[in-house]
Design a protein around this motif. Structure first.
Motif, short mmCIF file in Angstrom:
data_model
loop_
_atom_site.label_atom_id
_atom_site.label_comp_id
_atom_site.label_asym_id
_atom_site.label_seq_id
_atom_site.Cartn_x
_atom_site.Cartn_y
_atom_site.Cartn_z
N LEU A 19 0.82 -1.20 0.00
CA LEU A 19 0.00 0.00 0.00
C LEU A 19 0.86 1.26 0.00
CD1 LEU A 19 -2.68 -0.98 2.66
CD2 LEU A 19 -2.83 -1.20 0.18
N LEU A 20 0.39 2.28 -0.71
CA LEU A 20 1.07 3.57 -0.70
C LEU A 20 1.08 4.18 0.69
CD1 LEU A 20 -0.33 5.15 -4.00
CD2 LEU A 20 1.76 3.82 -3.67
N GLU A 21 0.03 3.93 1.46
CA GLU A 21 -0.05 4.42 2.83
C GLU A 21 1.10 3.91 3.68
OE1 GLU A 21 -2.45 3.11 0.95
OE2 GLU A 21 -4.44 3.71 1.64
N HIS A 52 3.98 6.21 5.42
CA HIS A 52 4.16 6.16 6.87
C HIS A 52 5.63 5.89 7.22
CE1 HIS A 52 3.06 5.70 11.03
NE2 HIS A 52 3.64 4.51 11.05
N GLY A 70 2.93 13.15 0.11
CA GLY A 70 2.01 12.60 -0.88
C GLY A 70 2.75 11.64 -1.77
N SER A 97 2.32 9.25 -5.12
CA SER A 97 1.48 9.03 -6.30
C SER A 97 2.00 7.88 -7.14
CB SER A 97 1.45 10.28 -7.18
OG SER A 97 0.94 11.38 -6.48
N VAL A 133 -2.82 7.93 -8.99
CA VAL A 133 -3.53 7.73 -7.73
C VAL A 133 -2.60 8.24 -6.65
CG1 VAL A 133 -4.45 6.05 -6.11
CG2 VAL A 133 -4.83 5.75 -8.56
N THR A 134 -3.10 9.10 -5.77
CA THR A 134 -2.27 9.74 -4.76
C THR A 134 -2.88 9.58 -3.38
OG1 THR A 134 -1.61 11.44 -6.36
CG2 THR A 134 -1.22 11.93 -4.04
N ILE A 135 -2.03 9.28 -2.41
CA ILE A 135 -2.43 9.34 -1.00
C ILE A 135 -1.59 10.44 -0.35
CG2 ILE A 135 -3.10 6.90 -0.93
CD1 ILE A 135 -0.15 7.95 1.12
N VAL A 136 -2.20 11.13 0.59
CA VAL A 136 -1.51 12.20 1.32
C VAL A 136 -1.68 11.93 2.80
CG1 VAL A 136 -1.39 14.67 1.78
CG2 VAL A 136 -1.96 13.87 -0.53
N MET A 137 -0.56 11.98 3.53
CA MET A 137 -0.59 11.79 4.98
C MET A 137 0.10 12.98 5.63
SD MET A 137 0.24 7.71 5.31
CE MET A 137 -0.01 7.68 7.07
#
Length: 119
Positions: A70-72, A76, A95, A97, A110-114
């Protein structure tokens, strides 16, 4: 306080839940923003008084090289490592992507931002 941003750090990595992704890899882009106190370095003009963006880039590239499903998870790890190695950082926004993701459609990324703050 101040902000240091690294935009569009490009890597070729092997993240994803599909077995094929672990073999063929994909292009990724990472955006990183950190908060730190820039007053001392703005007066001293000395690298030792700021957060070195070369180190930030290296941390991102090294963590992106470690496969995650996972990108998450990879985001992290980047956050944890920056907080561990750079005491002057008080906040991180990262972020991650995946470019041209294999999701059965014409999707650029597809992008995740934490976002995390130092405890």
């Amino acid at each position: 306080m101040g902000t240091i941003k690294l935009k569009n750090i490009r890597t070729f990595s092997y993240h994803g839940c599909l077995e094929e992704e672990s073999k063929i890899g994909s292009d990724y882009s990472v955006d990183l923003e950190i908060k730190t106190d820039l007053r001392k370095s703005s007066a001293s003009d000395d690298l030792k008084d700021t957060v070195d963006y070369v180190l930030l880039n290296r941390i991102v590239v090294e963590e992106m090289a470690i496969r995650s499903h996972l990108l998450e998870h990879v985001a992290h790890r980047i956050i944890i490592r920056i907080f561990k190695e750079i005491a002057a950082v008080s906040r991180i926004v990262v972020g991650v992507s995946k470019l041209n993701p294999p999701i059965g459609g014409d999707v650029e990324a597809v992008t995740i931002v934490m976002e995390e703050y130092r405890n």
